[in-house]
Scaffold this motif. Structure first.
Motif: not given
Length: 252
Positions: A84-86, A88, A102, A105-106, A109, A111-112, A115-116
């Protein structure tokens, strides 16, 4: 031309590899570490590890199992499920993953993905798409949470969006074909492969060596993923590659 890749997939639930049909009726297929070691030795080009219940159960991927599997591998290793996050992503890459996958979660969101890709590079970011034909919209609909929840999103459009955001690869699973062993979904695979500029991994439906030839030639996939036919020794990676070579398909 780049060599086509053959990728076994470990769908992991509660620390064991499982396999079902159309994401249901899961049965045990063995220990992930033992299977990873065997596939590395058998000539797999990569390995994918999906913690299939992490998003549904709202928890993180099993880092300790990922670490144990990674320690056995000399081939690229993709891990997905519950990311879910950078942070992770960082945790799994540190545990030995080469790429993160992903899915839910992608979609929740997008934008994840960006960000990744910005932080780790697009080559690290795989976007997995679980798609199922929907007669009401005349195309393939995207699902989240391990194929449980349909979204108001169409698969080809989502694949394009994901690549625009920085996805370096698409892992495409046909829910209609998953575990059926009647061949990959050629129409879906071709539609996505022609729509995006990054490699597409076809998943769902492998039953025999001929299916791999078809998904590479007609489906235009760059890689093909399979689980049950390898787990239950119905065919081997070596047999699939030998058949592909005979058919003139470039494999390692």
């Amino acid at each position: 031309m780049l060599a086509k890749r053959i990728i076994p997939c470990l769908d992991v639930k509660e620390g064991r590899v499982v396999k079902g049909i159309q994401f249901l009726e899961l049965r045990d297929a063995g220990d992930p570490v033992e299977l990873a070691r065997a596939y590395d030795e058998q000539g797999a080009d990569e390995l994918v590890f999906l913690d299939i219940s992490a998003s549904h159960e709202g928890r993180e991927t099993m880092v300790d199992v990922v670490q144990d599997v990674a320690s056995e591998l000399a081939i690229p290793f993709t891990v997905g499920g519950g990311i879910k996050t950078l942070q992770d992503m960082k945790r799994l890459l540190r545990a030995g993953a080469d790429k993160v996958s992903l899915n839910t979660s992608a979609l929740l969101d997008p934008q994840l993905i960006k960000a990744g890709a910005d932080y780790f590079g697009s080559q690290c970011i795989v976007v997995a798409i679980d798609a199922k034909w929907d007669e009401s919209i005349g195309t393939w609909r995207v699902y989240t949470h391990g194929g449980r929840n349909p979204l108001d999103k169409e698969a080809v459009a989502w694949a394009k969006e994901a690549v625009d955001l920085g996805a370096g690869e698409i892992l495409l699973t046909s829910m209609d074909s998953d575990g059926e062993k009647k061949g990959f979904n050629i129409a879906l695979t071709k539609a996505i492969s022609e729509a995006v500029s990054v490699p597409v991994i076809a998943s769902g439906g492998a039953g025999q060596s001929e299916d791999f030839t078809e998904v590479f030639t007609d489906g235009k996939a760059d890689a093909a993923l399979a689980a049950s036919i390898f787990h239950y020794k119905e065919t081997s990676i070596a047999e699939v590659k030998a058949h592909l070579k005979e058919e003139g398909v470039n494999v390692r």
